[in-house]
Write a protein that holds these residues in place. Structure first.
Motif, PDB file in Angstrom:
ATOM      1  N   GLY A  79      66.653   0.608  42.653  1.00  0.00           N
ATOM      2  CA  GLY A  79      65.785   1.849  42.841  1.00  0.00           C
ATOM      3  C   GLY A  79      67.167   3.124  42.765  1.00  0.00           C
ATOM      4  N   SER A  80      68.242   2.499  42.700  1.00  0.00           N
ATOM      5  CA  SER A  80      69.752   3.605  43.129  1.00  0.00           C
ATOM      6  C   SER A  80      69.243   4.779  43.314  1.00  0.00           C
ATOM      7  CB  SER A  80      70.375   3.324  41.924  1.00  0.00           C
ATOM      8  OG  SER A  80      70.131   3.579  40.320  1.00  0.00           O
ATOM      9  N   PHE A  81      69.766   5.573  42.496  1.00  0.00           N
ATOM     10  CA  PHE A  81      69.796   6.709  43.026  1.00  0.00           C
ATOM     11  C   PHE A  81      68.087   7.313  42.940  1.00  0.00           C
ATOM     12  CE2 PHE A  81      70.709   6.390  38.076  1.00  0.00           C
ATOM     13  CZ  PHE A  81      69.550   6.169  38.087  1.00  0.00           C
ATOM     14  N   GLY A  82      67.420   7.167  42.551  1.00  0.00           N
ATOM     15  CA  GLY A  82      66.167   7.289  43.360  1.00  0.00           C
ATOM     16  C   GLY A  82      65.646   6.600  44.302  1.00  0.00           C
ATOM     17  N   ALA A  83      66.006   5.818  45.333  1.00  0.00           N
ATOM     18  CA  ALA A  83      65.754   5.116  45.785  1.00  0.00           C
ATOM     19  C   ALA A  83      66.782   5.778  47.144  1.00  0.00           C
ATOM     20  CB  ALA A  83      66.470   4.231  46.261  1.00  0.00           C
ATOM     21  N   TRP A  84      67.899   6.565  46.763  1.00  0.00           N
ATOM     22  CA  TRP A  84      69.335   6.877  48.152  1.00  0.00           C
ATOM     23  C   TRP A  84      68.677   8.626  47.936  1.00  0.00           C
ATOM     24  CZ3 TRP A  84      73.256   6.577  43.437  1.00  0.00           C
ATOM     25  CH2 TRP A  84      74.124   4.706  43.741  1.00  0.00           C
ATOM     26  N   ALA A  85      68.029   9.775  47.163  1.00  0.00           N
ATOM     27  CA  ALA A  85      67.611  10.236  47.210  1.00  0.00           C
ATOM     28  C   ALA A  85      66.145  10.424  48.343  1.00  0.00           C
ATOM     29  CB  ALA A  85      66.715  11.153  46.063  1.00  0.00           C
ATOM     30  N   GLU A  86      64.999   9.043  47.996  1.00  0.00           N
ATOM     31  CA  GLU A  86      64.325   8.966  49.180  1.00  0.00           C
ATOM     32  C   GLU A  86      64.924   8.686  50.862  1.00  0.00           C
ATOM     33  OE1 GLU A  86      61.454   5.487  49.767  1.00  0.00           O
ATOM     34  OE2 GLU A  86      62.315   5.514  48.172  1.00  0.00           O
ATOM     35  N   PHE A  87      65.710   8.153  50.855  1.00  0.00           N
ATOM     36  CA  PHE A  87      66.211   7.578  52.130  1.00  0.00           C
ATOM     37  C   PHE A  87      67.247   9.113  52.633  1.00  0.00           C
ATOM     38  CE2 PHE A  87      69.619   5.968  55.120  1.00  0.00           C
ATOM     39  CZ  PHE A  87      68.439   5.822  56.089  1.00  0.00           C
ATOM     40  N   TYR A  88      67.912   9.667  51.758  1.00  0.00           N
ATOM     41  CA  TYR A  88      69.051  10.410  52.560  1.00  0.00           C
ATOM     42  C   TYR A  88      68.479  11.980  52.196  1.00  0.00           C
ATOM     43  CZ  TYR A  88      72.714   7.393  52.697  1.00  0.00           C
ATOM     44  OH  TYR A  88      72.988   5.754  53.526  1.00  0.00           O
ATOM     45  N   ILE A  89      67.363  12.820  51.205  1.00  0.00           N
ATOM     46  CA  ILE A  89      67.020  13.626  51.359  1.00  0.00           C
ATOM     47  C   ILE A  89      65.509  14.049  51.904  1.00  0.00           C
ATOM     48  CG2 ILE A  89      66.578  16.026  49.498  1.00  0.00           C
ATOM     49  CD1 ILE A  89      68.899  15.003  47.928  1.00  0.00           C
ATOM     50  N   GLY A  90      64.488  13.003  51.131  1.00  0.00           N
ATOM     51  CA  GLY A  90      62.973  12.829  51.790  1.00  0.00           C
ATOM     52  C   GLY A  90      62.253  11.839  50.391  1.00  0.00           C
ATOM     53  N   PRO A  91      61.309  11.803  51.204  1.00  0.00           N
ATOM     54  CA  PRO A  91      60.210  10.974  50.026  1.00  0.00           C
ATOM     55  C   PRO A  91      60.095  11.402  48.874  1.00  0.00           C
ATOM     56  CG  PRO A  91      59.431  10.271  52.546  1.00  0.00           C
ATOM     57  CD  PRO A  91      60.343  11.436  52.367  1.00  0.00           C
ATOM     58  N   LEU A  92      59.813  12.336  48.497  1.00  0.00           N
ATOM     59  CA  LEU A  92      59.482  13.976  47.618  1.00  0.00           C
ATOM     60  C   LEU A  92      60.699  13.378  46.843  1.00  0.00           C
ATOM     61  CD1 LEU A  92      57.729  15.435  45.613  1.00  0.00           C
ATOM     62  CD2 LEU A  92      57.887  16.700  47.364  1.00  0.00           C
TER      63      LEU A  92
END
Length: 446
Positions: A79-92
């Protein structure tokens, strides 16, 4: 929630890629149509100053790879950068990054397969382009349906051929330029024939050319030793890309007046035809055909993994998160092949404009994703303040802010260029649709 929970839900893909294959996958995606055909459009925009355009693009790519390497070593997952964005910024954020990137690469596959039809026209002018699109696409979909080791081996062979061909091109071109000189850098309007604006607009094409270096982060989820592989691949990929792109463009502009090389035909073919080496143009056409197949192969892989990640996150139907007996998400692969169908239709309806159109509409997802990678890195570092990561991006936070600022400026520039106006015209409404879908799914879930 800890990040290990995201890695746990995405497990099942087999770790079969070596560090050498990982580096070649990144190169395979980045050295394709963007260099061999897209550079023609860039030269048309900027003239000789296209060298500065690609240097700016290389700087952004270097900054991006640094951010990717740091986060990938910490969290290797498909999931890489999609997974990181979910975890560190938020699900949206994770939802938007994944879908924007998936749709972008779907269209990018379309540009590669459209270019394949252009290259085959060199030998078979009377055969409709859609015949080649369907034929080559079927083969590559079959390769991606097999296990990841088969994909890695095929991509390694493709990329090795490309690298060898570019080195030969640089040596032969350098020998010819040594005798002819660099007068083409200043004739026909000087080094900046279209001004600073033309040079800046060509940066848009350079970003398209470097697109897919980010797939190294996705492929790390299937690497045998992610931490060692990503660190080694990061250094080699950046160095090779900068050398290959800048040296080849320097030779092209020196050998052929920019007014002749920016007409839609691959400038590599134009240069080799001018060299008067027997069969050179035909051999180069074969090489750039392989380059397009290689890039398309890598992009099918990457967009399949992004859809797999979406499904495992519950943001796409569960069937796309299922794996075959060989450990491959075949359903996600078939869905991700819709760009090929779109390219086939556009090639029939708009045979002369299909490549430019596919490139313009694929650009938004790419630039949005690169912008969000820089933003995610800022959140990532803030969350790990005081820690000493295994790999550290230098110059934080200034390098991350510089990358984000440059990407935002390039994205805004598309609104003021006739050729790329479709980028925002397509991208912003689609991003809005993704947001509406996300809200609807969350409300339905209660």
């Amino acid at each position: 929630m800890k990040f290990e929970a995201i890695q746990e839900r995405e497990k099942g893909l087999r770790r079969g890629l070596t560090s050498g294959q990982l580096a070649m996958i990144a190169i395979g995606g980045a050295i394709g149509t963007g260099l061999f055909l897209g550079s023609s459009f860039a030269i048309g925009f900027a003239g000789p100053s296209v060298l500065l355009s690609y240097a700016i693009g290389a700087l952004i790519a270097l900054l991006l790879m640094g951010c990717l390497a740091e986060m990938t070593v910490a969290h290797p997952t498909s999931g890489s950068f999609g997974a990181w964005a979910e975890f560190y910024i938020g699900p949206l954020a994770g939802f938007l990054v994944r879908y924007a990137y998936w749709s972008c690469i779907v269209f990018a596959v379309g540009t590669e397969v459209t270019a394949i039809a252009v290259y085959m026209r060199y030998w078979f002018a009377g055969v409709p382009g859609w015949v080649w699109i369907v034929g080559f696409s079927s083969i590559l979909i079959g390769v991606n349906a097999l296990n990841v080791k088969v994909f890695g081996s095929v991509e390694y062979a493709f990329s090795t051929l490309k690298v060898a061909a570019i080195l030969v091109f640089i040596l032969l071109g350098g020998w010819i330029v040594a005798g002819s000189g660099f007068s083409n850098y200043t004739v026909h309007g000087g080094f900046f024939p279209k001004g600073a604006w033309g040079m800046w607009v060509a940066v848009i094409v350079s970003i398209f050319s470097y697109l897919s270096i980010e797939m190294i982060a996705v492929a790390a989820g299937e690497a045998e030793d992610p931490q060692r592989a990503i660190t080694k691949a990061f250094r080699s990929t950046v160095a090779r890309l900068v050398v290959f792109y800048l040296l080849t463009l320097a030779i092209i502009v020196a050998m052929v007046p920019w007014t002749e090389s920016g007409k839609g035909e691959s400038p590599f073919i134009t240069v080799m035809a001018r060299s008067h080496v027997p069969w050179a143009a035909g051999v180069v056409n074969l090489v750039i055909l392989v380059a397009a197949l290689s890039a398309m192969n890598s992009q099918l892989y990457i967009t399949t993994r992004m859809m797999f990640s979406l499904a495992r996150a519950g943001d796409a139907p569960r069937v796309f998160g299922e794996l075959s007996a060989r450990g491959t998400p075949v359903s996600a692969l078939l869905l991700s092949s819709i760009g090929i169908a779109l390219a086939t239709v556009l090639n029939v309806v708009f045979p002369d404009a299909s490549f430019t159109l596919m490139m313009a509409i694929s650009m938004f997802g790419a630039m949005f994703t690169w912008l969000m990678i820089f933003v995610t890195h800022l959140y990532f570092r803030r969350a790990h303040a005081g820690e000493r990561p295994a790999f550290r991006m230098w110059g934080y936070p200034y390098t991350s802010l510089m990358g984000a600022g440059l990407m935002a400026a390039i994205l805004l520039t598309t609104a003021f260029t006739k050729e790329f106006r479709m980028t925002l015209a397509y991208g912003l409404p689609v991003l809005g649709v993704f947001w509406i879908v996300w809200r609807a799914r969350r409300q339905a879930a209660g």
